[in-house]
Design an enzyme around this catalytic site. Structure first.
Site, PDB file in Angstrom:
ATOM      1  N   ASP A 101      -5.078  -1.140  -5.958  1.00 27.03           N
ATOM      2  CA  ASP A 101      -5.602  -1.344  -4.024  1.00 27.03           C
ATOM      3  C   ASP A 101      -6.525  -1.882  -4.851  1.00 27.03           C
ATOM      4  O   ASP A 101      -7.851  -1.451  -4.435  1.00 27.03           O
ATOM      5  CB  ASP A 101      -4.701  -0.140  -3.129  1.00 27.03           C
ATOM      6  CG  ASP A 101      -5.525  -0.474  -1.644  1.00 27.03           C
ATOM      7  OD1 ASP A 101      -5.440  -1.510  -1.378  1.00 27.03           O
ATOM      8  OD2 ASP A 101      -5.025   0.479  -0.732  1.00 27.03           O
TER       9      ASP A 101
ATOM     10  N   SER B 166      -8.514  -1.270  -0.967  1.00 28.22           N
ATOM     11  CA  SER B 166      -9.190  -0.314  -0.392  1.00 28.22           C
ATOM     12  C   SER B 166     -11.179   0.076  -1.585  1.00 28.22           C
ATOM     13  O   SER B 166     -12.123   0.482  -0.960  1.00 28.22           O
ATOM     14  CB  SER B 166      -8.557   0.881  -0.739  1.00 28.22           C
ATOM     15  OG  SER B 166      -7.145   1.180   0.313  1.00 28.22           O
TER      16      SER B 166
ATOM     17  N   ARG C 125       1.053  -1.495  -0.034  1.00 33.35           N
ATOM     18  CA  ARG C 125      -0.161   0.084   0.159  1.00 33.35           C
ATOM     19  C   ARG C 125       1.035   0.831  -0.231  1.00 33.35           C
ATOM     20  O   ARG C 125       0.898   1.847   0.768  1.00 33.35           O
ATOM     21  CB  ARG C 125      -0.418  -0.078   1.092  1.00 33.35           C
ATOM     22  CG  ARG C 125      -1.919  -1.113   0.699  1.00 33.35           C
ATOM     23  CD  ARG C 125      -2.868  -0.747   2.503  1.00 33.35           C
ATOM     24  NE  ARG C 125      -4.129  -1.223   1.605  1.00 33.35           N
ATOM     25  CZ  ARG C 125      -5.703  -1.161   2.028  1.00 33.35           C
ATOM     26  NH1 ARG C 125      -5.484  -1.449   3.825  1.00 33.35           N
ATOM     27  NH2 ARG C 125      -6.424  -0.377   2.035  1.00 33.35           N
TER      28      ARG C 125
ATOM     29  N   TYR D 269      -1.192   1.367   9.910  1.00 34.17           N
ATOM     30  CA  TYR D 269      -2.395   0.394  10.050  1.00 34.17           C
ATOM     31  C   TYR D 269      -2.437   0.714  11.480  1.00 34.17           C
ATOM     32  O   TYR D 269      -1.438   0.815  12.203  1.00 34.17           O
ATOM     33  CB  TYR D 269      -1.854  -0.759   9.398  1.00 34.17           C
ATOM     34  CG  TYR D 269      -2.798  -1.268   7.718  1.00 34.17           C
ATOM     35  CD1 TYR D 269      -3.778  -1.892   7.948  1.00 34.17           C
ATOM     36  CD2 TYR D 269      -1.328  -1.444   7.606  1.00 34.17           C
ATOM     37  CE1 TYR D 269      -3.846  -1.622   6.878  1.00 34.17           C
ATOM     38  CE2 TYR D 269      -1.673  -1.618   5.850  1.00 34.17           C
ATOM     39  CZ  TYR D 269      -2.775  -2.212   5.790  1.00 34.17           C
ATOM     40  OH  TYR D 269      -2.832  -2.122   4.356  1.00 34.17           O
TER      41      TYR D 269
ATOM     42  N   GLN E  97      -1.506   3.105  -5.545  1.00 34.35           N
ATOM     43  CA  GLN E  97      -3.114   3.037  -5.528  1.00 34.35           C
ATOM     44  C   GLN E  97      -3.988   2.203  -5.788  1.00 34.35           C
ATOM     45  O   GLN E  97      -5.351   2.093  -5.588  1.00 34.35           O
ATOM     46  CB  GLN E  97      -2.606   4.236  -4.782  1.00 34.35           C
ATOM     47  CG  GLN E  97      -2.705   4.466  -3.372  1.00 34.35           C
ATOM     48  CD  GLN E  97      -2.888   6.846  -3.292  1.00 34.35           C
ATOM     49  OE1 GLN E  97      -2.896   7.388  -3.891  1.00 34.35           O
ATOM     50  NE2 GLN E  97      -2.186   6.345  -1.814  1.00 34.35           N
TER      51      GLN E  97
HETATM   52  P1  NAD Z   1      -7.799  -2.209   8.201  1.00 32.79           P
HETATM   53  O1  NAD Z   1      -9.183  -2.087   7.295  1.00 32.79           O
HETATM   54  O2  NAD Z   1      -7.007  -2.684   8.574  1.00 32.79           O
HETATM   55  O3  NAD Z   1      -8.390  -1.536   9.565  1.00 32.79           O
HETATM   56  C1  NAD Z   1      -9.630  -0.438   9.511  1.00 32.79           C
HETATM   57  C2  NAD Z   1      -9.926   0.067  10.804  1.00 32.79           C
HETATM   58  O4  NAD Z   1      -9.859   0.076  12.068  1.00 32.79           O
HETATM   59  C3  NAD Z   1      -8.237   0.656  10.815  1.00 32.79           C
HETATM   60  O5  NAD Z   1      -8.476   2.617  10.836  1.00 32.79           O
HETATM   61  C4  NAD Z   1      -7.677   0.636  12.216  1.00 32.79           C
HETATM   62  O6  NAD Z   1      -7.181   1.195  12.693  1.00 32.79           O
HETATM   63  C5  NAD Z   1      -9.200   0.320  12.526  1.00 32.79           C
HETATM   64  N1  NAD Z   1      -8.743  -0.533  14.487  1.00 32.79           N
HETATM   65  C6  NAD Z   1      -7.968  -1.223  15.073  1.00 32.79           C
HETATM   66  N2  NAD Z   1      -7.564  -1.862  15.900  1.00 32.79           N
HETATM   67  C7  NAD Z   1      -9.265  -1.009  16.120  1.00 32.79           C
HETATM   68  C8  NAD Z   1      -9.377  -0.951  17.148  1.00 32.79           C
HETATM   69  N3  NAD Z   1      -8.812  -2.235  18.825  1.00 32.79           N
HETATM   70  N4  NAD Z   1     -10.038  -0.460  17.740  1.00 32.79           N
HETATM   71  C9  NAD Z   1     -10.583   1.531  16.777  1.00 32.79           C
HETATM   72  N5  NAD Z   1     -10.275   0.957  15.494  1.00 32.79           N
HETATM   73  C10 NAD Z   1      -9.378  -0.880  15.303  1.00 32.79           C
HETATM   74  O7  NAD Z   1      -7.625  -1.079   7.642  1.00 32.79           O
HETATM   75  P2  NAD Z   1      -7.419   0.289   5.982  1.00 32.79           P
HETATM   76  O8  NAD Z   1      -8.825   0.473   5.745  1.00 32.79           O
HETATM   77  O9  NAD Z   1      -6.992  -0.810   4.908  1.00 32.79           O
HETATM   78  O10 NAD Z   1      -6.228   0.825   6.237  1.00 32.79           O
HETATM   79  C11 NAD Z   1      -5.749   1.889   6.900  1.00 32.79           C
HETATM   80  C12 NAD Z   1      -5.102   2.715   7.239  1.00 32.79           C
HETATM   81  O11 NAD Z   1      -3.902   2.409   6.016  1.00 32.79           O
HETATM   82  C13 NAD Z   1      -5.613   3.832   6.805  1.00 32.79           C
HETATM   83  O12 NAD Z   1      -4.544   5.256   7.151  1.00 32.79           O
HETATM   84  C14 NAD Z   1      -5.449   4.285   5.514  1.00 32.79           C
HETATM   85  O13 NAD Z   1      -5.123   5.563   5.382  1.00 32.79           O
HETATM   86  C15 NAD Z   1      -4.625   3.580   4.855  1.00 32.79           C
HETATM   87  N6  NAD Z   1      -4.085   3.871   3.858  1.00 32.79           N
HETATM   88  C16 NAD Z   1      -2.979   3.447   3.056  1.00 32.79           C
HETATM   89  C17 NAD Z   1      -3.030   3.157   1.287  1.00 32.79           C
HETATM   90  C18 NAD Z   1      -2.342   3.623   0.588  1.00 32.79           C
HETATM   91  O14 NAD Z   1      -1.582   4.490   1.498  1.00 32.79           O
HETATM   92  N7  NAD Z   1      -2.102   3.601  -0.565  1.00 32.79           N
HETATM   93  C19 NAD Z   1      -4.942   3.079   1.188  1.00 32.79           C
HETATM   94  C20 NAD Z   1      -5.761   2.306   2.001  1.00 32.79           C
HETATM   95  C21 NAD Z   1      -5.258   2.513   3.140  1.00 32.79           C
END
Ligand code: NAD
Length: 382
Positions: A130, A133, A122, A229, A127
């Site tokens: 991805d 996402s 990621r 993450y 992106q």
């Molecule tokens: P994910 O599906 O792994 O998790 C979903 C959410 O659950 C996350 O925001 C995480 O912080 C939260 N979480 C985990 N444990 C928790 C707890 N105990 N209590 C409350 N919340 C909890 O995550 P995701 O949606 O795939 O992405 C997470 C991060 O990665 C974000 O910051 C997103 O912006 C980033 N991201 C970056 C890229 C990139 O740069 N290409 C792409 C996708 C996502």
């Protein structure tokens, strides 16, 4: 080179890996394309549309499996299909290499090269590839629409001659990709939204969507792992979140929960007491169900009614929005193929961070160290 597009065979799967609109760029490179008859029907793409885009449509699935050099898929083919693959072929899709590595052994031994869309790093450059996402975006939207459909209340505030109806109160747990889309969708429908995430960085994004961010003092624990993450929390830190969730549940009409920690079972955040605190008719959508669920009462794939509260635990919401889910997925696949296929041949730089990161197996061996380790364990326990 022949690229094959199969009708997905997993139960309930409606998406397709590539749509007719995806084929132009591939045909321009001289790639031949064979599509299994009916492959795109549930995603709105007829056999005629594929044929018009330059593919040959074939009712013989086994012939496509035996001849395709490149096979983009949504889900991993089953063992019987894997046994029919052309040795040396390349398969790309949501292969679940860390969740179900043993289900890939037939393909690895064939040998075929396997690339997993879940493992695409990621990083900014990747992106456009991805797919996690893309699917999380669809799931976050669909979670709110499903909750709104089942809730015995309206979402927006209405001021009518018959009196005022207050807006629905939606609580989103986990403000990653799916959670942020759920917040945006619930706001568009007029709900008042609160959200909680262990990553403090999510606060600004939540507020920018017009929702209230709920902070929990985790006692100085580092909640951010690598790559944006969340980290896996201690029981004590999890408990602080659980307390907040139980308090917030009492005044919420809908909870959409999405919390995940990569490579781990989903954290159990919603206690039975939180469900019991909700009014009858309230709706909880547990989007973490494929990883076990965020609620201790969740049964993945099963909708339950608990003291009048509806608890949904969907395993594949993107398959309920197959046209746009396929469109986004196909674009992710096409962008990934852009790295791998040059002038109609498989000739990318396989040392490239994105291709190397996504590669599960090559030349009969797992190349991803985590998959290799998991398969060793599987062999020992055999
Ligand atoms: P994910 O599906 O792994 O998790 C979903 C959410 O659950 C996350 O925001 C995480 O912080 C939260 N979480 C985990 N444990 C928790 C707890 N105990 N209590 C409350 N919340 C909890 O995550 P995701 O949606 O795939 O992405 C997470 C991060 O990665 C974000 O910051 C997103 O912006 C980033 N991201 C970056 C890229 C990139 O740069 N290409 C792409 C996708 C996502």
């Amino acid at each position: 080179m022949l690229l094959g597009i199969l009708k997905e065979s997993a139960a309930g799967e409606t998406r397709v890996a590539l749509l007719p609109e995806s084929l132009k760029a591939l045909r321009a490179q001289g790639i031949d394309i064979a599509v299994e008859s009916g492959a795109g029907l549930s995603a709105g793409a007829s056999d005629a549309a594929y044929a018009e885009a330059g593919a040959s449509v074939n009712a013989d699935r086994n012939a496509i499996l035996a001849k395709a050099d490149l096979l983009p898929v949504v889900n991993a083919p089953d063992a019987a299909d894997q046994a029919r693959l052309k040795p040396g072929a390349v398969v790309i899709g949501f292969l679940k290499p860390l969740e179900a590595p043993a289900a890939l052994v037939t393909a690895i031994d064939r040998p075929v090269s396997l690339f997993s869309m879940e493992l695409v790093p990621r990083i900014s450059r990747a992106q456009s590839m991805d797919a996690l996402s893309s699917m999380a975006t669809v799931a976050g939207y669909k979670a709110v629409i499903s909750a709104a459909d089942r809730l015995p209340r309206l979402f927006p505030m209405l001021m009518t001659a018959a009196g005022t109806i207050p807006p629905a109160r939606v609580f989103v747990i986990g403000a990653g990709v799916a959670g942020l889309q759920a917040i945006a969708t619930a706001r568009r429908l007029g709900a008042v939204v609160e959200a909680y995430d262990v990553r403090a960085a999510a606060g600004e994004q939540v507020r920018s969507l017009g929702a209230k961010f709920l902070d929990v003092d985790l006692g100085g624990i580092v909640a951010e792992g690598g790559g944006g993450y969340a980290a896996e929390l201690t029981e004590e830190a999890l408990d602080r979140g659980r307390d907040l969730i139980t308090r917030t549940a009492a005044h919420s009409d809908v909870i959409i929960t999405t919390a995940q920690v990569p490579g781990r079972p989903a954290p159990r955040l919603i206690r039975r007491a939180a469900i019991e605190a909700m009014r009858p008719g309230s709706v909880v959508v547990d989007l973490a169900a494929p990883a076990g669920g965020n609620c201790e009462l969740t049964r993945p794939g099963i909708t339950q009614e608990i003291d009048g509260v509806i608890l949904l635990a969907p395993l594949n919401f993107p398959a309920e929005v197959p046209v746009h889910a396929s469109q986004l997925y196909a674009r992710n696949i096409l962008n990934f193929l852009g790295l791998m296929v040059k002038k109609g041949e498989i000739a990318g730089d396989f040392g490239d961070e994105v291709l190397a990161g996504a590669c599960v197996a090559h030349n009969g061996k797992p190349v991803n160290p985590r998959v290799a380790k998991l398969l060793e364990v599987v062999h020992v326990s055999d």
